[in-house]
Design a protein around this motif. Sequence first.
Motif, PDB file in Angstrom:
ATOM      1  N   LYS A 314       1.164  -1.299   0.221  1.00  0.00           N
ATOM      2  CA  LYS A 314       0.063  -0.644  -0.118  1.00  0.00           C
ATOM      3  C   LYS A 314       1.155   1.236   0.522  1.00  0.00           C
ATOM      4  CE  LYS A 314      -1.965  -0.809   3.349  1.00  0.00           C
ATOM      5  NZ  LYS A 314      -2.339  -1.078   4.889  1.00  0.00           N
ATOM      6  N   VAL A 315      -0.042   2.829  -1.143  1.00  0.00           N
ATOM      7  CA  VAL A 315       1.234   3.419  -0.793  1.00  0.00           C
ATOM      8  C   VAL A 315       0.322   4.851  -0.175  1.00  0.00           C
ATOM      9  CG1 VAL A 315       0.982   3.708  -3.381  1.00  0.00           C
ATOM     10  CG2 VAL A 315       2.602   4.792  -1.942  1.00  0.00           C
ATOM     11  N   ALA A 316       0.697   5.380   0.544  1.00  0.00           N
ATOM     12  CA  ALA A 316      -0.162   6.966   0.250  1.00  0.00           C
ATOM     13  C   ALA A 316       1.077   7.757   1.206  1.00  0.00           C
ATOM     14  CB  ALA A 316      -1.541   6.557   1.499  1.00  0.00           C
ATOM     15  N   VAL A 317      -0.126   9.602   0.821  1.00  0.00           N
ATOM     16  CA  VAL A 317       0.353  10.222   1.037  1.00  0.00           C
ATOM     17  C   VAL A 317      -0.151  10.954   2.398  1.00  0.00           C
ATOM     18  CG1 VAL A 317      -0.630  11.807  -0.043  1.00  0.00           C
ATOM     19  CG2 VAL A 317       1.302  12.749   0.636  1.00  0.00           C
ATOM     20  N   LEU A 318       0.285  11.393   3.498  1.00  0.00           N
ATOM     21  CA  LEU A 318      -0.064  12.028   4.971  1.00  0.00           C
ATOM     22  C   LEU A 318       0.628  13.117   5.134  1.00  0.00           C
ATOM     23  CD1 LEU A 318       0.482   8.464   6.145  1.00  0.00           C
ATOM     24  CD2 LEU A 318      -1.380   8.745   5.317  1.00  0.00           C
ATOM     25  N   GLU A 319      -0.165  13.712   5.724  1.00  0.00           N
ATOM     26  CA  GLU A 319       0.104  14.977   6.043  1.00  0.00           C
ATOM     27  C   GLU A 319       1.500  15.022   8.211  1.00  0.00           C
ATOM     28  OE1 GLU A 319      -1.412  19.122   8.362  1.00  0.00           O
ATOM     29  OE2 GLU A 319      -2.573  17.565   8.001  1.00  0.00           O
ATOM     30  N   ALA A 320       2.116  14.601   7.303  1.00  0.00           N
ATOM     31  CA  ALA A 320       3.367  15.353   8.184  1.00  0.00           C
ATOM     32  C   ALA A 320       3.826  15.611   9.678  1.00  0.00           C
ATOM     33  CB  ALA A 320       4.832  15.093   7.781  1.00  0.00           C
ATOM     34  N   MET A 321       4.396  16.014   9.963  1.00  0.00           N
ATOM     35  CA  MET A 321       4.197  16.519  11.652  1.00  0.00           C
ATOM     36  C   MET A 321       5.407  17.074  11.948  1.00  0.00           C
ATOM     37  SD  MET A 321       0.740  17.360  12.092  1.00  0.00           S
ATOM     38  CE  MET A 321       1.236  18.246  14.019  1.00  0.00           C
ATOM     39  N   PRO A 322       5.679  18.340  12.704  1.00  0.00           N
ATOM     40  CA  PRO A 322       5.393  19.809  12.600  1.00  0.00           C
ATOM     41  C   PRO A 322       4.833  20.006  10.779  1.00  0.00           C
ATOM     42  CG  PRO A 322       7.118  20.037  13.427  1.00  0.00           C
ATOM     43  CD  PRO A 322       7.102  18.966  12.397  1.00  0.00           C
ATOM     44  N   SER A 323       5.506  19.789   9.852  1.00  0.00           N
ATOM     45  CA  SER A 323       5.164  20.298   8.826  1.00  0.00           C
ATOM     46  C   SER A 323       5.362  19.773   7.772  1.00  0.00           C
ATOM     47  CB  SER A 323       5.653  22.172   8.639  1.00  0.00           C
ATOM     48  OG  SER A 323       7.050  21.681   8.341  1.00  0.00           O
ATOM     49  N   GLY A 324       4.929  19.544   6.032  1.00  0.00           N
ATOM     50  CA  GLY A 324       6.106  19.090   4.680  1.00  0.00           C
ATOM     51  C   GLY A 324       4.707  17.718   5.153  1.00  0.00           C
ATOM     52  N   SER A 325       5.498  16.933   4.549  1.00  0.00           N
ATOM     53  CA  SER A 325       4.289  15.599   3.657  1.00  0.00           C
ATOM     54  C   SER A 325       5.292  14.466   4.112  1.00  0.00           C
ATOM     55  CB  SER A 325       3.752  15.875   2.936  1.00  0.00           C
ATOM     56  OG  SER A 325       2.910  16.514   2.012  1.00  0.00           O
ATOM     57  N   GLU A 326       4.085  13.421   4.057  1.00  0.00           N
ATOM     58  CA  GLU A 326       5.263  11.818   4.692  1.00  0.00           C
ATOM     59  C   GLU A 326       4.465  11.330   3.237  1.00  0.00           C
ATOM     60  OE1 GLU A 326       4.817   7.489   7.454  1.00  0.00           O
ATOM     61  OE2 GLU A 326       3.912   9.549   8.103  1.00  0.00           O
ATOM     62  N   LEU A 327       5.141  10.318   2.456  1.00  0.00           N
ATOM     63  CA  LEU A 327       4.719   9.285   1.541  1.00  0.00           C
ATOM     64  C   LEU A 327       4.917   7.737   2.392  1.00  0.00           C
ATOM     65  CD1 LEU A 327       6.188  10.234  -2.182  1.00  0.00           C
ATOM     66  CD2 LEU A 327       4.286   9.564  -0.649  1.00  0.00           C
ATOM     67  N   ARG A 328       4.173   7.189   3.139  1.00  0.00           N
ATOM     68  CA  ARG A 328       4.534   5.856   3.343  1.00  0.00           C
ATOM     69  C   ARG A 328       3.763   4.759   2.685  1.00  0.00           C
ATOM     70  NH1 ARG A 328       1.127   5.068   8.972  1.00  0.00           N
ATOM     71  NH2 ARG A 328       2.599   7.331   8.924  1.00  0.00           N
ATOM     72  N   VAL A 329       5.197   3.774   2.441  1.00  0.00           N
ATOM     73  CA  VAL A 329       4.286   2.769   1.779  1.00  0.00           C
ATOM     74  C   VAL A 329       4.575   1.413   2.788  1.00  0.00           C
ATOM     75  CG1 VAL A 329       5.342   0.606  -0.173  1.00  0.00           C
ATOM     76  CG2 VAL A 329       6.154   3.093  -0.189  1.00  0.00           C
ATOM     77  N   THR A 330       4.487   0.696   2.926  1.00  0.00           N
ATOM     78  CA  THR A 330       4.014  -0.915   3.475  1.00  0.00           C
ATOM     79  C   THR A 330       4.084  -2.140   2.676  1.00  0.00           C
ATOM     80  OG1 THR A 330       2.554   0.509   5.097  1.00  0.00           O
ATOM     81  CG2 THR A 330       2.371  -1.281   5.668  1.00  0.00           C
ATOM     82  N   PHE A 331       4.524  -2.995   3.146  1.00  0.00           N
ATOM     83  CA  PHE A 331       4.064  -4.474   2.592  1.00  0.00           C
ATOM     84  C   PHE A 331       3.826  -4.728   4.113  1.00  0.00           C
ATOM     85  CE2 PHE A 331       7.477  -2.232  -0.373  1.00  0.00           C
ATOM     86  CZ  PHE A 331       6.390  -2.916  -1.587  1.00  0.00           C
ATOM     87  N   GLY A 332       3.204  -6.454   3.560  1.00  0.00           N
ATOM     88  CA  GLY A 332       3.180  -7.380   4.839  1.00  0.00           C
ATOM     89  C   GLY A 332       4.426  -8.473   5.280  1.00  0.00           C
ATOM     90  N   ILE A 333       4.649  -8.247   6.159  1.00  0.00           N
ATOM     91  CA  ILE A 333       6.176  -9.497   6.073  1.00  0.00           C
ATOM     92  C   ILE A 333       6.206 -10.701   7.318  1.00  0.00           C
ATOM     93  CG2 ILE A 333       7.781  -8.114   5.881  1.00  0.00           C
ATOM     94  CD1 ILE A 333       8.551  -7.334   8.798  1.00  0.00           C
TER      95      ILE A 333
END
Length: 333
Positions: A314-333
């Motif tokens: 899965k991949v998503a773009v999230l709001e990062a704290m305190p500023s900016g963005s987070e691109l997050r990629v998730t795999f099951g292991i």
Amino acid sequence: MGVAMNANIPEVLMLLCQADGQVVMADRNVVSLLTDKETAGGETVPVQLSQFAMKMNCAELTAFFDSFVFKGEAVTQGSVGTGANKCRFLLRRLNGFQSVPLFAVELIPETDEQSRFAEVGRTTARLIHDFKNQMGGIKLYAAYLKKRFAANVELADGLEIADKIVQTLNEMTENASLIVKLSRPLEPKLSEVDFNSLVEQAINQLQPDIEERHLKLKTKFSQAPPLCLDTKLMFSAIITLLEREIQTSTEGAELRLKTENKGGELIFSIFDESEPLTEEQRQSFFAMVTNERMNKTSLNLALAQRIIESHGGKVAVLEAMPSGSELRVTFGI
């Protein structure tokens, strides 16, 4: 008597088979579709994949399965059946008990609408292929004009125009190639891969871009078991995500990359210090077409998402704290 697929079977049917086609496990939807000859007391009596395929009116599935096993492939997909019985299949090789391979078989029925969309995709791919050939011819004419303009001082202004024509055609050809990739099914060739190593290779390749923007790169990688990935496809997806973050980061800002092994998942995050995205921008981040025009970046991001999801991620773009963005990629292991 066969079963009409789209009228009678659920969204997905799943079976687990040995190399000889012997079904060793099946989901309850498969069991419920088999006649009393194959069921007893609610438990599946051993059947061959060929028997199941015949019952589902997709006998050709057996030939695809036998070829897949013989070639030693890791994963393949395709279509079987026609009309109301049209469906897609996905075959995967798994590590079985005591190194004896097992094979997962998934059947996904295609609705009439899905079939039409698939046909439109194939037609679009063919049209774009033809357009690319035509653009190649126009590029030759533009190159000829450049040569003529360069040889004549009075036509020097035309040289810049010819350069712009060639540049535009190159961009159109590159976008057309990406659209063709998006219109075709992915066929990952899986092998065990160290994900952290792929990220490090991508960083090395993009180091000149990082230095050009004077970004402060920080990394923190956690150890995790190897993932079954297509190295080439996943590397291109990681490159795309990193390129986008490098391009949009404020010059001289910090760019953080992190992997962590958490709750049975490998999480890869890219944190930037760019301008915050609106909710609409986050929701359409991986869309091929947004309020902005279609371009290389949007097409590459859409392809990267598709590659990651084709590997069960899965991949998503999230709001990062305190500023900016987070691109997050998730795999099951």
